[in-house]
Design a protein around this motif. Structure first.
Motif, PDB file in Angstrom:
ATOM      1  N   HIS A 181     -44.951  65.906 156.833  1.00  0.00           N
ATOM      2  CA  HIS A 181     -44.750  66.566 155.545  1.00  0.00           C
ATOM      3  C   HIS A 181     -45.987  66.469 154.648  1.00  0.00           C
ATOM      4  O   HIS A 181     -46.707  65.487 154.685  1.00  0.00           O
ATOM      5  CB  HIS A 181     -43.563  65.937 154.816  1.00  0.00           C
ATOM      6  N   GLU A 200     -46.488  70.188 157.758  1.00  0.00           N
ATOM      7  CA  GLU A 200     -45.407  71.059 157.301  1.00  0.00           C
ATOM      8  C   GLU A 200     -45.565  71.184 155.790  1.00  0.00           C
ATOM      9  O   GLU A 200     -45.236  70.259 155.030  1.00  0.00           O
ATOM     10  CB  GLU A 200     -44.025  70.499 157.657  1.00  0.00           C
ATOM     11  N   SER A 246     -42.566  75.601 154.896  1.00  0.00           N
ATOM     12  CA  SER A 246     -41.108  75.668 154.790  1.00  0.00           C
ATOM     13  C   SER A 246     -40.662  75.585 153.344  1.00  0.00           C
ATOM     14  O   SER A 246     -41.340  75.002 152.501  1.00  0.00           O
ATOM     15  CB  SER A 246     -40.462  74.507 155.552  1.00  0.00           C
ATOM     16  N   HIS A 256     -38.342  73.849 150.848  1.00  0.00           N
ATOM     17  CA  HIS A 256     -37.606  72.582 150.740  1.00  0.00           C
ATOM     18  C   HIS A 256     -37.016  72.391 149.348  1.00  0.00           C
ATOM     19  O   HIS A 256     -36.532  71.307 149.011  1.00  0.00           O
ATOM     20  CB  HIS A 256     -38.530  71.392 151.046  1.00  0.00           C
ATOM     21  N   HIS A 293     -37.943  76.560 159.765  1.00  0.00           N
ATOM     22  CA  HIS A 293     -36.506  76.779 159.465  1.00  0.00           C
ATOM     23  C   HIS A 293     -36.327  77.819 158.359  1.00  0.00           C
ATOM     24  O   HIS A 293     -35.893  77.495 157.246  1.00  0.00           O
ATOM     25  CB  HIS A 293     -35.779  75.471 159.136  1.00  0.00           C
ATOM     26  N   ARG A 334     -29.235  72.872 162.544  1.00  0.00           N
ATOM     27  CA  ARG A 334     -29.863  73.979 161.806  1.00  0.00           C
ATOM     28  C   ARG A 334     -29.709  75.317 162.525  1.00  0.00           C
ATOM     29  O   ARG A 334     -29.205  76.274 161.977  1.00  0.00           O
ATOM     30  CB  ARG A 334     -31.350  73.688 161.586  1.00  0.00           C
ATOM     31  N   ASP A 369     -38.700  70.262 165.581  1.00  0.00           N
ATOM     32  CA  ASP A 369     -38.776  69.577 164.286  1.00  0.00           C
ATOM     33  C   ASP A 369     -38.355  68.122 164.496  1.00  0.00           C
ATOM     34  O   ASP A 369     -37.597  67.555 163.706  1.00  0.00           O
ATOM     35  CB  ASP A 369     -37.839  70.296 163.284  1.00  0.00           C
TER      36      ASP A 369
HETATM   37 ZN   LIG Z   1     -38.629  71.077 156.804  1.00  0.00          ZN
END
Ligand SMILES: [Zn+2]
Ligand SMILES: [Zn+2]
Length: 527
Positions: A287, A324, A349, A351, A379, A417, A440
């Motif tokens: 992240h 990410e 992504s 979030h 995602h 997911r 992931d």
């Molecule tokens: Zn994520």
């Protein structure tokens, strides 16, 4: 056409144990410390024999509940996260917790002395005092309400204290009769979001139940059958005679975490397990800093890059250092283009701010897709089956932008997911989108979820030509170059003009996006 990479050599004690499969090997590898070797295999067998309601799962459930209640009561979010992380580590721990002495509990990653003390308490009493105290302070049903998509902890408390609501069905009744609108902070928009959340929880139930009923070793066929039975049939992709993608076509995994952020396994552990799957390449994408809970910094990211490069020298599997990114509400991401160009791959992504209206969310996605450093939208609809509804966006516009810029949409393979949801895959493919099927992964076991993503891709009618991580490394790298190559060429062209003087080098370069990937269209006379 991929060349089989050299695998990490498996130790002789492993090869001498009859009947062990790769999955078992991965499990044994995830034993964190003293349990490696034959003792690890023995404990693995013990785990497999002990049935569903294991100590590990019971302990993990209590730690997770404590984390949730901490969040619900407005406690320290970092503390809540520590408990969540410990719950994950304990739940995924391959050795039976019951067999570990209290003093050795801290050897489990994420379990410090305070959490170890609580685990000891659970083993003696079935619970722990801090949890019981917290349970007693919260009104009945608040935790169930908090889990309804669109409600969350703060609203759950408000609903139970001001309207006396104690269950999801009572909440649905209140929303339908318009009683929520009069609460401070609840407008028609909130009411709509809650009704949508309740609806998602209801419509997703069949799919969720079907996926959960699958055995641990379910293959692609069984998963695909579960999808076909629970996803609208008209969404299935047309089969055109080309063989559909298979797990054996997958050359790598392009989205995964380590214990530098919220994964529970070290970089080395994840890489070793990925190599064990026979991949030709593997991306590490922890992240980025704007997801504050993950405590990422630029310095940590650069240090990880060095570690990845060093590790890359020790395996034939190509290691890609990525991240990410977080797509902010305005579509921007964590770092500037200069820093981003240092990554081999960027997943981006959503979030946060899941409730944006359709127009704003669409603009947000398109800004991220047009970022020359962004390769994959992670995602994409951010749904969690039965727990979080998909975000609202103009999917046709999103597909067109992805196809135009050479940005892949992820098929997130986590069975929680399944996102891009299988029902949208065929339409995205028709629009010319390419896909990345990623696990992931946050643990070693997560790496085995690839088959869920592949099953979704098959449901959507995808072949290996549609999936960038079923391509050989060279072709993948070309795709990942996206706008970066052009930016680099442009920069070198400017340097060229600068060093030779504009009058002696009357050329400049035009870079135009064209088709699936931007390309250099040609050289044109300068001004
Ligand atoms: Zn994520
Ligand atoms: Zn992730």
């Amino acid at each position: 056409m991929r060349t089989a990479p050299r695998r990490f050599k498996r130790p002789t004690w492993f090869t001498r144990c009859p009947g062990l499969r790769t999955l078992d090997y991965l499990d044994v590898q995830s034993l964190h410390c003293a349990q490696r070797g034959p003792a690890g295999v023995a404990s693995l067998a013990a785990r497999d024999n002990r049935g569903m309601a294991s100590t590990n799962e019971e302990v993990a459930a209590l730690l997770r509940e404590y984390a949730e209640l901490l969040g619900l009561s407005g406690g320290d979010p970092f503390r809540a996260r520590n408990y969540e992380r410990a719950a994950k580590a304990v739940g995924g721990y391959p050795q039976d917790l019951a067999a570990i002495p209290d003093t050795a509990l801290t050897k489990i990653s994420g379990v410090g002395s305070s959490i170890a003390g609580k685990i000891g308490e659970i083993r003696r009493t079935g619970s722990f005092a801090a949890l019981e105290e917290l349970r007693a302070t919260l009104p009945r049903g608040a935790d169930e309400l908090a889990r309804v998509p669109g409600v969350g902890p703060k609203r759950a408390l408000q609903l139970s204290s001001e309207l006396g609501i104690t269950s999801a069905s009572e909440l649905a009744e209140a929303a339908n009769s318009g009683r929520l609108r009069n609460l401070p902070g609840f407008g028609p928009k909130t009411e709509e979001a809650i009704l949508r959340g309740i609806g998602v929880a209801a419509t997703d139930t069949a799919l969720r139940t079907a996926l959960r009923a699958l055995p641990d070793d379910a293959g692609t066929d069984a998963i695909e059958a579960a999808l076909a039975a629970n996803v609208p049939a008209k969404a299935a992709g047309v089969r055109r005679g080309h063989p559909l993608i298979a797990v054996s076509d997958m050359c790598g995994d392009l989205h995964g975490h380590t214990d530098l952020t919220d994964g529970i396994v070290s970089l080395e552990g994840m890489v070793e397990a990925a190599a064990g799957r026979g991949y030709a390449y593997y991306a590490i994408t922890d992240h980025a800093p704007n997801l504050v809970m993950q405590r990422m910094t630029t310095e940590k990211m650069l240090a990880q890059r060095e570690a990845v490069r060093a590790l890359g020298g020790r395996t034939d599997m190509k290691l890609l250092h990525g991240t990410e990114l977080n797509i902010a509400p305005d579509g921007s991401v964590d770092w500037d283009g200069d820093f981003l160009s240092g990554f081999d791959i960027c997943v981006a992504s959503v979030h946060s701010s899941f409730g944006q209206d359709l127009a704003t969310m669409t603009k947000r996605f398109i800004a991220a897709v047009e970022n020359p450093a962004v390769n994959i939208i992670g995602h994409p609809l951010t749904r969690k089956i039965g727990r979080r509804p998909p975000v609202q966006a103009d999917l046709d516009a999103l597909y067109a932008a992805c196809a135009r810029t050479g940005t892949a949409l992820e098929i997130n393979a986590s069975p929680d997911r399944m996102d891009l949801p299988p029902e949208h895959i065929a339409a995205a493919r028709e629009a010319g989108v390419k896909f990345a099927i990623d696990t992931d992964a946050h643990s070693l076991v997560d790496l085995t979820n690839m088959r869920y993503g592949v099953a979704a891709a098959r449901f959507g009618g995808l072949t290996s030509a549609d999936v960038i991580n079923a391509w050989p490394l060279g072709q993948l790298e070309q795709f990942l170059a996206k706008g970066r190559l052009c930016l680099r060429l442009l920069a070198s062209s400017i340097r060229f003009r600068w060093s030779y003087g504009a009058s002696r080098a009357p050329v400049t370069m035009a870079v135009l996006p064209s088709g699936a990937q931007p390309e250099v269209r040609g050289w044109f006379p300068g001004r």
